[in-house]
Design a protein around this motif. Structure first.
Motif, short mmCIF file in Angstrom:
data_model
loop_
_atom_site.label_atom_id
_atom_site.label_comp_id
_atom_site.label_asym_id
_atom_site.label_seq_id
_atom_site.Cartn_x
_atom_site.Cartn_y
_atom_site.Cartn_z
N VAL A 122 0.84 -1.20 0.00
CA VAL A 122 0.00 0.00 0.00
C VAL A 122 0.88 1.25 0.00
CG1 VAL A 122 -2.03 -1.05 1.07
CG2 VAL A 122 -0.20 -0.16 2.53
N ASN A 123 0.27 2.38 -0.40
CA ASN A 123 1.05 3.62 -0.55
C ASN A 123 0.45 4.82 0.18
OD1 ASN A 123 -1.18 4.10 -2.15
ND2 ASN A 123 -0.03 4.82 -3.93
N PRO A 124 0.14 4.71 1.47
CA PRO A 124 -0.45 5.85 2.19
C PRO A 124 0.58 6.93 2.52
CG PRO A 124 -0.04 4.08 3.71
CD PRO A 124 0.32 3.55 2.34
N TYR A 125 0.04 8.09 2.84
CA TYR A 125 0.85 9.22 3.29
C TYR A 125 0.73 9.28 4.80
CZ TYR A 125 2.97 13.86 2.77
OH TYR A 125 3.81 14.94 2.82
N TRP A 126 1.84 9.13 5.54
CA TRP A 126 1.77 9.06 6.99
C TRP A 126 3.12 9.40 7.61
CZ3 TRP A 126 4.02 4.47 9.57
CH2 TRP A 126 4.57 3.54 8.68
N THR A 127 3.12 9.59 8.93
CA THR A 127 4.35 9.87 9.66
C THR A 127 4.88 8.56 10.24
OG1 THR A 127 3.67 12.12 10.21
CG2 THR A 127 5.39 11.12 11.57
N ALA A 128 6.03 8.14 9.73
CA ALA A 128 6.68 6.94 10.23
C ALA A 128 7.66 7.34 11.33
CB ALA A 128 7.42 6.21 9.11
N THR A 129 7.64 6.60 12.43
CA THR A 129 8.53 6.86 13.56
C THR A 129 9.52 5.71 13.69
OG1 THR A 129 6.79 8.09 14.72
CG2 THR A 129 8.63 7.26 16.04
N PHE A 130 10.80 6.06 13.62
CA PHE A 130 11.87 5.07 13.66
C PHE A 130 12.57 5.18 15.02
CE2 PHE A 130 11.41 6.58 9.26
CZ PHE A 130 10.93 5.41 8.68
N THR A 131 12.40 4.16 15.84
CA THR A 131 12.89 4.22 17.22
C THR A 131 14.19 3.47 17.44
OG1 THR A 131 11.54 2.30 17.79
CG2 THR A 131 10.55 4.48 18.12
N ALA A 132 14.51 2.54 16.55
CA ALA A 132 15.73 1.74 16.71
C ALA A 132 16.18 1.25 15.34
CB ALA A 132 15.50 0.56 17.64
N PHE A 133 17.46 0.96 15.22
CA PHE A 133 18.03 0.55 13.94
C PHE A 133 18.94 -0.66 14.14
CE2 PHE A 133 17.71 5.19 14.24
CZ PHE A 133 16.75 5.43 13.27
N PRO A 134 19.03 -1.53 13.16
CA PRO A 134 19.98 -2.63 13.28
C PRO A 134 21.41 -2.12 13.16
CG PRO A 134 19.09 -2.55 11.06
CD PRO A 134 18.34 -1.52 11.85
N GLU A 135 22.34 -2.90 13.65
CA GLU A 135 23.75 -2.54 13.47
C GLU A 135 24.14 -2.89 12.04
OE1 GLU A 135 28.10 -3.58 15.38
OE2 GLU A 135 26.31 -3.71 16.65
N HIS A 136 24.34 -1.88 11.24
CA HIS A 136 24.57 -2.08 9.80
C HIS A 136 25.25 -0.81 9.29
CE1 HIS A 136 23.54 -2.59 5.49
NE2 HIS A 136 23.46 -3.88 5.78
N PRO A 137 26.10 -0.91 8.26
CA PRO A 137 26.77 0.30 7.76
C PRO A 137 25.81 1.41 7.34
CG PRO A 137 27.87 -1.65 6.92
CD PRO A 137 26.65 -2.14 7.63
N THR A 138 24.62 1.05 6.83
CA THR A 138 23.68 2.07 6.37
C THR A 138 23.10 2.89 7.51
OG1 THR A 138 21.82 0.54 6.47
CG2 THR A 138 23.01 0.69 4.37
N THR A 139 23.12 2.36 8.73
CA THR A 139 22.50 3.05 9.86
C THR A 139 23.53 3.74 10.76
OG1 THR A 139 22.54 1.07 11.24
CG2 THR A 139 20.60 1.40 9.86
N ARG A 140 24.76 3.80 10.32
CA ARG A 140 25.80 4.45 11.14
C ARG A 140 25.47 5.93 11.36
NH1 ARG A 140 31.08 1.44 8.39
NH2 ARG A 140 30.69 -0.57 9.42
N GLY A 141 25.52 6.35 12.60
CA GLY A 141 25.27 7.74 12.94
C GLY A 141 23.80 8.12 13.01
N LEU A 142 22.89 7.18 12.79
CA LEU A 142 21.47 7.51 12.83
C LEU A 142 20.96 7.59 14.25
CD1 LEU A 142 19.39 5.63 10.09
CD2 LEU A 142 20.15 8.00 10.14
N GLU A 143 20.08 8.55 14.47
CA GLU A 143 19.36 8.67 15.74
C GLU A 143 17.87 8.53 15.45
OE1 GLU A 143 20.48 12.41 17.34
OE2 GLU A 143 22.54 11.81 17.82
N PRO A 144 17.08 8.14 16.44
CA PRO A 144 15.64 8.00 16.20
C PRO A 144 15.04 9.27 15.59
CG PRO A 144 16.21 7.05 18.32
CD PRO A 144 17.46 7.73 17.81
N PHE A 145 14.10 9.08 14.68
CA PHE A 145 13.45 10.23 14.05
C PHE A 145 12.08 9.83 13.53
CE2 PHE A 145 15.46 8.14 10.47
CZ PHE A 145 14.74 8.48 9.32
N ALA A 146 11.29 10.84 13.22
CA ALA A 146 9.97 10.64 12.63
C ALA A 146 9.86 11.56 11.43
CB ALA A 146 8.86 10.94 13.64
#
Length: 266
Positions: A122-146
């Motif tokens: 599905v393709n809705p428009y919404w606010t996604a909240t990211f509270t945690a990330f896996p340990e992976h090169p793509t997530t280096r330096g990321l902090e939780p955000f919405a």
């Protein structure tokens, strides 16, 4: 050491009003990569390159375009498969993750591990909240955000998520399924998933058996969202990772673009 070549393929700007600004987004991201990551050279083509030499010695192909039955990759499935078999990284951003079920969808499962399947995703428009990330090169330096965006979710992934690493996941609220069932709006499968509170994977990566990497990302509808430092860091990290270039320990940090600077890319 020679630089890793990253080819960014931009579809036409298709929506107006700052949405689906594929050339502008690709040129912005390419400029940031070239200014910030010493080991890469990013180039942008609008539309699929007609010169096969465009893909010579290419570490990664990043597609940011409209999708569906008219996806610009569909006429070039064999060529992309040849690139993938050589270990070239493949990434699809936003609407570019959608292709028809069947041969195109099967190729996407091979290349990037998942895709938007009609009557499932599905393709809705919404606010996604990211509270945690896996340990992976793509997530280096990321902090939780919405972030509010047109976040597609409930993708078709490889069976049992084989080899697929979820990178950005969020819980989709029931308010994302207020539309009637349809190819992009709802179906019994996604309604059950949301009712069960299952995390929805909005970005993911794969390490392919051919030695290459694949990446899928469902956000990216709004050009203005490239001003979000967390989103920009994640996508720059991910493109760099897809090209098999080492991502810095703190991720790729870039100055926050002003509204005028973003506008200049349109």
């Amino acid at each position: 050491m020679s630089k890793k070549r990253i080819v960014m393929v931009a579809g036409k700007a298709s929506h107006g009003g700052g949405a689906h600004e594929h050339p502008g987004g690709c040129n912005l991201l390419a400029d940031l990569l070239n200014k910030t990551v010493p080991d890469v050279e990013a180039v942008v083509y609008q539309g699929w390159p007609t010169d096969a030499a465009a893909f010579e010695n290419t570490a990664a192909v990043i597609v940011y375009s409209d999708g569906g039955a008219r996806h610009l990759c569909i006429p070039h499935l064999a060529q992309i498969s040849e690139l993938a078999e050589k270990g070239t990284g493949i990434a699809m951003l936003h609407y570019a993750v959608e292709v028809p079920k069947g041969a195109p969808g099967e190729r996407f499962l091979d290349w990037i591990g998942g895709y938007f399947e009609t009557h499932l995703s599905v393709n809705p428009y919404w606010t996604a909240t990211f509270t945690a990330f896996p340990e992976h090169p793509t997530t280096r330096g990321l902090e939780p955000f919405a972030l509010e965006d047109e976040w597609y979710y409930h993708m078709r992934f490889r069976e049992n998520m084989q080899g697929v690493t979820p990178l950005l996941s969020a819980i989709a609220p029931a308010s994302t399924l207020t539309r009637s069932d349809g190819p992009h709006s709802g179906n019994p499968h996604v309604r059950k998933s949301v009712a069960n509170g299952e995390p929805q994977h909005l970005a993911w990566g794969v390490e392919r058996a051919d030695g290459g990497r694949g990446f899928g990302f469902t956000g990216g509808h709004l050009h203005s969202n490239w001003a979000d430092d967390r989103l920009r860091k994640f996508i720059l990290n991910a493109i760099t990772w897809t090209a098999q270039v080492e991502v810095p320990e703190g991720g790729i940090s870039t100055p926050t673009p002003t509204a005028a600077e973003l506008e200049a890319y349109l």
